[in-house]
Design an enzyme around this catalytic site. Sequence first.
Site, PDB file in Angstrom:
ATOM      1  CD  GLU A 164     -23.129  33.226  54.642  1.00  0.00           C
ATOM      2  OE1 GLU A 164     -22.164  33.980  54.728  1.00  0.00           O
ATOM      3  OE2 GLU A 164     -24.036  33.364  53.793  1.00  0.00           O
ATOM      4  CG  HIS A 232     -19.805  35.706  58.501  1.00  0.00           C
ATOM      5  ND1 HIS A 232     -19.025  36.135  57.444  1.00  0.00           N
ATOM      6  CD2 HIS A 232     -20.851  35.039  57.950  1.00  0.00           C
ATOM      7  CE1 HIS A 232     -19.577  35.734  56.306  1.00  0.00           C
ATOM      8  NE2 HIS A 232     -20.677  35.071  56.590  1.00  0.00           N
ATOM      9  CB  CYS A 350     -12.409  37.126  56.496  1.00  0.00           C
ATOM     10  SG  CYS A 350     -13.809  37.794  57.417  1.00  0.00           S
TER      11      CYS A 350
END
EC number: 3.5.3.23
Length: 422
Positions: A164, A232, A350
């Site tokens: 990711e 995350h 992000c």
Amino acid sequence: MSKLVEINFDGIIGPSHNYAGLSRGNIASSKNAGETAFPREAALQGLAKMRHNIDLGLTQGFFMPLDRPNTDWLASLGADIASADPHVRAAGYSASSMWAANAATVSPAPDSVDGKCHLTVANLRTMPHRSHEWPGTLAQLRLTFADDRHFAVHEPVPAAFGDEGAANHMRLCSGHEAPGLEIFVYGESGGPFPARQHLEASKAVGRLHQLDPAQVIYTQQSNTAIAAGAFHNDVVAVANGPVLFAHEQAFEQPDELYSEISEKFPEAEIVTVPADKVSLADAITSYLFNAQLVTLPDDGGMALVLPTEARDNAAVWRYLEELVAGNGPIRKLCPVDVRQSMANGGGPACLRLRVVADPTTVDDRFMATPDKLVAMAAVIKKNWPESIRPAQLRDAKLAEQIQSARLALLELCDLSELVSSE
């Protein structure tokens, strides 16, 4: 001689931005599923954050929204926007590429054996709505960083191993241009939620980037943090320069990690936030750690570019005010409004991919200036849908509006190659 600086590439929030609740384990995404989203407002908030960072003296770039709905992906499932099941249709519309921290993992040139900046596009295999992003993202990365004297852009790690991107990667260094210590954070178990970053994917990226094994750490994200909604690592930890800023419960074996950091990078400054001052729940809902921890060019001090939600949380803000009042490395707080992104589960960090590079080696069409952002805002105000409800995603006219809006922005930025490359 080239001058390496940190460039923050923000994902422009696309015209298909909607709240379909597709991200399992992401509390905000699940909480706001089915609500009305405001793509125009969202994109303008993102541009405002970029202008804010330019005003701080930071170097800023951007990535374009991907083509949505992804009709080729839907067709590969034997469906179209009319016939697809609602969750599949929503996955085809997803604007989640706006969170550029998941675009790729980046290792700057000073860390690699061949002296190039390496970027490996993330496969994002864990979530169906993100698993079809990588071809469009790869096309942009290859265009943005086309100069192969300075960059190496890699295809994704095979899909058996979930990757990711930079959201699970940190770098400690004395300065952005200096060799660094790269820290890859993987997951093993998240209770009811999936661990999205696999250890084997992280190791593969380290090999592809030609990193010195002595300057790499692989560490496990806390199972407790994943189960609490830290999908995350960048929801519970962030690094910049020699500073690691992390929640007490961010890592599964923090003592071992911090000892290894101290051994391999003695200059490290580790700032740990105690759970009795900021609970894991408050850290996750406020996105305290999903801030951009940046070095200010005027005085070399560090600032946190935070979501306004961090300011609105009494416990979090009280801790932060104490933090910047002390003698630590973080001296300034900069709240920004990215509420539309936050409501879908992504804060300021992000939205950006950090790339250490000489800006003159990057395709200038992806570099932001105040005038370019003004022109982009005008296109967005004219073309982006004002609002989208999940039930509208069956509407062919909405699909046409979304596609024509993106094309208008590509035309403004002279990026028509992205149409043919997808």
